[in-house]
Design a protein around this motif. Structure first.
Motif, PDB file in Angstrom:
ATOM      1  N   TYR A  66      81.170  41.123  16.593  1.00 30.08           N
ATOM      2  CA  TYR A  66      81.842  41.627  17.779  1.00 30.08           C
ATOM      3  C   TYR A  66      82.186  40.490  18.732  1.00 30.08           C
ATOM      4  CZ  TYR A  66      82.021  43.736  22.456  1.00 30.08           C
ATOM      5  OH  TYR A  66      82.383  44.089  23.731  1.00 30.08           O
ATOM      6  N   ALA A  67      83.405  40.531  19.289  1.00 29.41           N
ATOM      7  CA  ALA A  67      83.769  39.533  20.288  1.00 29.41           C
ATOM      8  C   ALA A  67      84.153  40.213  21.610  1.00 29.41           C
ATOM      9  CB  ALA A  67      84.927  38.668  19.793  1.00 29.41           C
ATOM     10  N   ASP A  68      84.926  41.309  21.540  1.00 32.84           N
ATOM     11  CA  ASP A  68      85.372  41.933  22.784  1.00 32.84           C
ATOM     12  C   ASP A  68      85.835  43.363  22.519  1.00 32.84           C
ATOM     13  OD1 ASP A  68      87.826  41.051  25.386  1.00 32.84           O
ATOM     14  OD2 ASP A  68      85.936  42.171  25.453  1.00 32.84           O
ATOM     15  N   LEU A  69      85.866  44.183  23.567  1.00 32.77           N
ATOM     16  CA  LEU A  69      86.402  45.544  23.451  1.00 32.77           C
ATOM     17  C   LEU A  69      87.242  45.849  24.684  1.00 32.77           C
ATOM     18  CD1 LEU A  69      86.049  48.291  21.731  1.00 32.77           C
ATOM     19  CD2 LEU A  69      84.700  49.001  23.679  1.00 32.77           C
ATOM     20  N   ALA A  80      85.242  38.266  15.484  1.00 27.21           N
ATOM     21  CA  ALA A  80      85.393  36.849  15.182  1.00 27.21           C
ATOM     22  C   ALA A  80      84.504  36.502  13.999  1.00 27.21           C
ATOM     23  CB  ALA A  80      85.003  36.015  16.394  1.00 27.21           C
ATOM     24  N   GLN A  81      84.880  35.428  13.311  1.00 23.92           N
ATOM     25  CA  GLN A  81      84.073  34.957  12.191  1.00 23.92           C
ATOM     26  C   GLN A  81      84.201  33.453  12.122  1.00 23.92           C
ATOM     27  OE1 GLN A  81      85.148  36.729   8.459  1.00 23.92           O
ATOM     28  NE2 GLN A  81      83.178  36.293   7.537  1.00 23.92           N
ATOM     29  N   ARG A  82      83.055  32.770  12.005  1.00 24.01           N
ATOM     30  CA  ARG A  82      83.003  31.303  11.958  1.00 24.01           C
ATOM     31  C   ARG A  82      83.795  30.679  13.104  1.00 24.01           C
ATOM     32  NH1 ARG A  82      80.394  30.503   7.407  1.00 24.01           N
ATOM     33  NH2 ARG A  82      80.910  31.674   5.553  1.00 24.01           N
ATOM     34  N   GLY A  83      83.586  31.215  14.289  1.00 25.13           N
ATOM     35  CA  GLY A  83      84.211  30.628  15.463  1.00 25.13           C
ATOM     36  C   GLY A  83      85.675  30.975  15.643  1.00 25.13           C
ATOM     37  N   GLU A  84      86.289  31.668  14.677  1.00 21.01           N
ATOM     38  CA  GLU A  84      87.714  31.999  14.823  1.00 21.01           C
ATOM     39  C   GLU A  84      87.895  33.475  15.062  1.00 21.01           C
ATOM     40  OE1 GLU A  84      89.494  28.706  11.793  1.00 21.01           O
ATOM     41  OE2 GLU A  84      90.165  30.769  11.580  1.00 21.01           O
ATOM     42  N   ARG A  85      88.809  33.813  15.962  1.00 26.05           N
ATOM     43  CA  ARG A  85      89.072  35.223  16.235  1.00 26.05           C
ATOM     44  C   ARG A  85      89.880  35.822  15.088  1.00 26.05           C
ATOM     45  NH1 ARG A  85      88.890  37.403  22.194  1.00 26.05           N
ATOM     46  NH2 ARG A  85      86.824  36.594  22.525  1.00 26.05           N
ATOM     47  N   LEU A  86      89.450  37.011  14.659  1.00 24.20           N
ATOM     48  CA  LEU A  86      90.171  37.726  13.604  1.00 24.20           C
ATOM     49  C   LEU A  86      91.225  38.617  14.265  1.00 24.20           C
ATOM     50  CD1 LEU A  86      87.072  38.785  11.502  1.00 24.20           C
ATOM     51  CD2 LEU A  86      88.671  36.968  10.971  1.00 24.20           C
TER      52      LEU A  86
END
Lengths: 195, 201
Positions: B125-128, B156-162
């Motif tokens: 999870y990064a944001d909603l 996000a995965q490995r520092g990159e936003r999906l």
């Protein structure tokens, strides 16, 4: 609510007892409702029409027009009087008008419910599953010692059977952030509902 | 807790024990550069070999041994004392041990960041973002009053936003979702979870 000239012609055929006898008219109206509600193509009545010597092409035209009428009337939230007026313009006899409006009013909520589901919208969340794990170690760190949540949002898409999953993981802090934002949304919704 | 190091690893490190603090510190920086870039640099090894009067191959194996030493130390989360004792056991004297410790501490954050990129990572999870709407009509149905909530979930995965995921829900399911996740959050504070977290250290 406007109907095209083809549909109006079809309705005139449906209302004419010389083309569609009274006994068969009720069968057609019942099949129209079944088609919408059960979402299955009902064509067995055509074989019955052929067996009774009724013109199958005219039966099809009447069936198609009545189906369109029901869908359009439900779409525009028409009531019995709107429908009766329309059918009078198509030269329907009063007994057939009564029959059609009675059946329509009975099935209108269900038809509207089916129509509301026939829409293009993003995946609709219907359920959530979660799991709490405690990560002890991995092959890069001997001691991790962190709780990790795995959240699975179950979604439905109109027109597609079954549920789809949207899965992601989060730490305790990330879940706190997510829950805080969802609570904010629900509080806002409660305020709107009270207005 | 001391590091357990194999014999061939000790052998590759042995020539480094004869270097002074400054030269050893430079070798440590080369090792960290090797970890950061993920590549070896034969030219710098040759330069170092000429300067130190040893073969390039010896330098290469020494630098790689230092890389392994730092990674193992970080993996085991060694304290300063444990690290110093481990390198002392390998034959590194006072100045040399201090130089190694200084290099290790200086690059701890960098090492953690690099290793976190290698670790098993699922989309997290990064944001909603959310928005309340009322559907008033659609092509198939007019005269509607349907409250809906649009959600945009950023992972996000490995520092990159999906790519963000757009989802929709209704008030009933929104409430259910919020309550379920609140219960999930409560679970980490229960005695059962606390007991497990206390005992596994």
């Amino acid at each position: 609510m406007e109907l095209s000239s083809n549909i109006q012609e079809g309705l005139q055929v449906a209302g004419d007892f010389t083309f569609i006898p009274d006994s068969f008219f009720n069968i057609i109206v019942d099949f129209v409702c079944k088609s919408i509600v059960d979402l299955q193509d009902q064509t067995s009545f055509l074989e019955e029409a052929a067996a009774k010597g009724i013109n199958v092409a005219l039966v099809k035209q009447a069936y198609g027009s009545l189906l369109t009428l029901f869908l359009e009337a439900a779409k525009h939230d028409a009531d019995a009087s709107n429908l009766a007026g329309l059918l009078e313009d198509c030269k329907f006899p009063s007994d057939r008008i009564a029959k059609v409006t009675e059946i329509f009013v009975l099935h209108k909520p269900r038809i509207r419910s089916e129509l509301s589901r026939t829409a293009n919208c993003p995946p609709h969340i219907v359920d959530v599953a979660w799991r709490l794990d405690y990560c002890i170690k991995d092959n890069y760190l001997d001691k991790v010692n962190e709780p990790v949540y795995t959240i699975d949002l179950k979604t439905e898409k109109p027109g597609e059977p079954g549920l789809h999953n949207v899965q992601f993981s989060c730490t305790v802090e990330q879940l706190q952030d997510l829950v805080w934002k969802l609570k904010d949304a629900t509080k806002c919704l409660e305020k709107i509902a009270q207005v | 807790m001391l590091l357990i190091i194999g014999d061939s690893h000790k052998q590759h490190l042995s020539w480094l024990t004869q270097l002074d603090g400054g030269a050893l510190y430079d070798c440590c920086n080369m090792a960290i550069a090797c970890i950061s870039s993920g590549r070896t640099t034969p030219r710098s090894y040759q330069g170092a070999a000429q300067k130190l009067g040893v073969g390039a191959e010896v330098v290469r194996s020494g630098i790689e041994a230092l890389v392994e030493l730092f990674l193992q130390s970080h993996k085991g989360a060694l304290s300063d004392i444990d690290f110093t004792d481990s390198v002392a056991a390998l034959g590194f004297g006072g100045d040399a041990a201090a130089a190694l410790l200084a290099a290790f501490n200086k690059h701890q954050v960098e090492l953690r960041r690099l290793l976190s990129e290698l670790r098993l990572d699922v989309p997290h999870y990064a944001d909603l973002e959310w928005r309340h709407d009322v559907t008033v009509a659609s092509r198939m149905l007019r005269h509607q009053v349907e409250p809906t909530t649009l959600l945009r979930l950023q992972t996000a995965q490995r520092g990159e936003r999906l790519p963000s995921i757009t989802l929709q829900t209704d008030p009933v399911n929104l409430l259910h979702l919020t309550r379920s996740l609140e219960m999930a959050l409560e679970e980490v504070k229960t005695p059962h979870c606390r007991r497990i977290m206390r005992h596994i250290k």
